[in-house]
Design a protein around this motif. Structure first.
Motif, mmCIF file in Angstrom:
data_model
loop_
_atom_site.group_PDB
_atom_site.id
_atom_site.type_symbol
_atom_site.label_atom_id
_atom_site.label_comp_id
_atom_site.label_asym_id
_atom_site.label_seq_id
_atom_site.Cartn_x
_atom_site.Cartn_y
_atom_site.Cartn_z
ATOM 1 N N TYR A 281 0.940 -1.162 0.025
ATOM 2 C CA TYR A 281 -0.046 0.015 -0.087
ATOM 3 C C TYR A 281 0.703 1.298 -0.215
ATOM 4 C CZ TYR A 281 -3.675 -3.318 1.391
ATOM 5 O OH TYR A 281 -4.656 -4.337 1.476
ATOM 6 N N HIS B 125 -11.983 -3.216 -5.341
ATOM 7 C CA HIS B 125 -10.955 -4.220 -5.362
ATOM 8 C C HIS B 125 -11.385 -5.455 -5.178
ATOM 9 C CE1 HIS B 125 -6.995 -5.811 -4.785
ATOM 10 N NE2 HIS B 125 -7.402 -6.469 -3.714
ATOM 11 N N ASP C 234 -9.543 1.147 2.633
ATOM 12 C CA ASP C 234 -10.787 0.717 2.915
ATOM 13 C C ASP C 234 -11.955 1.235 1.884
ATOM 14 O OD1 ASP C 234 -9.829 -0.940 4.897
ATOM 15 O OD2 ASP C 234 -10.234 0.779 6.338
ATOM 16 N N ASP C 235 -12.046 2.676 1.486
ATOM 17 C CA ASP C 235 -12.719 3.342 0.491
ATOM 18 C C ASP C 235 -12.762 2.623 -0.664
ATOM 19 O OD1 ASP C 235 -13.268 5.134 2.415
ATOM 20 O OD2 ASP C 235 -12.204 6.760 1.807
ATOM 21 N N ALA C 236 -11.706 2.258 -1.147
ATOM 22 C CA ALA C 236 -11.491 1.305 -2.487
ATOM 23 C C ALA C 236 -11.723 0.174 -2.547
ATOM 24 C CB ALA C 236 -10.122 1.774 -3.163
ATOM 25 N N ASP D 134 -7.262 4.268 5.320
ATOM 26 C CA ASP D 134 -8.692 5.019 4.993
ATOM 27 C C ASP D 134 -9.100 5.102 3.725
ATOM 28 O OD1 ASP D 134 -9.285 5.467 7.877
ATOM 29 O OD2 ASP D 134 -8.657 7.465 7.843
ATOM 30 N N ARG D 135 -8.084 5.294 2.861
ATOM 31 C CA ARG D 135 -8.060 5.501 1.311
ATOM 32 C C ARG D 135 -8.210 3.979 0.868
ATOM 33 N NH1 ARG D 135 -4.183 8.551 -1.867
ATOM 34 N NH2 ARG D 135 -5.713 8.255 -3.537
ATOM 35 N N SER E 152 -3.090 5.739 2.871
ATOM 36 C CA SER E 152 -3.494 5.346 4.058
ATOM 37 C C SER E 152 -4.487 4.281 4.070
ATOM 38 C CB SER E 152 -4.128 6.539 4.864
ATOM 39 O OG SER E 152 -5.196 7.097 3.955
#
Length: 98
Positions: A8, A22, A16-18, A13-14, A11
Motif C-alpha cells: 500500500y 478491489h 478501505d474506501d476502494a 482509510d483510502r 492510508s
C-alpha cells in the motif's frame, strides 16, 4: 505461476474506501481462473495474490485493471515461479497458448 505482492502507498482509510471495488475486481479474476488465492498481509500493509500460469504481459494488464492500481494506492512486485509440486486436489489452469 506468479506471486504478486502488493504494498500500500496510501492510508488505510483510502484503501478501505476502494476495497469494495478491489473485491469486485478480485471476484472477476477468480471467476476467470486468473487468480488462485488472495488476501491481506499481516500486518496489513499490502496484500498477496497467487496468480495462475499465463503470459506475463497478460498478468501485467490484469493487474493494471485493479482499482488499487488505477487509484495509485498500491505498488506491485511480481515473482514468477514454476510449480513443480501441488496439493493433490489443487486444479490449476495450464498456460495459455501463445
Amino acid at each position: 505461476m506468479y506471486i504478486v505482492s502488493l504494498t500500500y502507498t496510501a492510508s488505510l482509510d483510502r484503501i478501505d474506501d476502494a476495497l469494495p471495488a478491489h473485491r469486485d475486481y478480485l471476484n472477476a479474476q477468480f471467476a476467470a481462473g486468473h487468480f488462485v488465492a488472495a488476501g491481506p498481509k499481516v500486518p496489513r500493509d499490502g496484500g498477496v495474490i497467487l496468480a495462475s500460469n499465463m503470459e506475463r504481459a497478460r498478468l501485467d494488464a490484469i493487474l493494471a485493471a485493479d482499482p488499487f492500481a488505477g487509484l495509485g494506492l498500491a505498488t506491485y512486485a511480481v515473482t514468477e515461479f514454476k510449480a513443480t509440486r501441488l496439493a493433490p486436489n489443487l486444479n490449476l489452469p495450464r498456460a495459455e497458448a501463445s
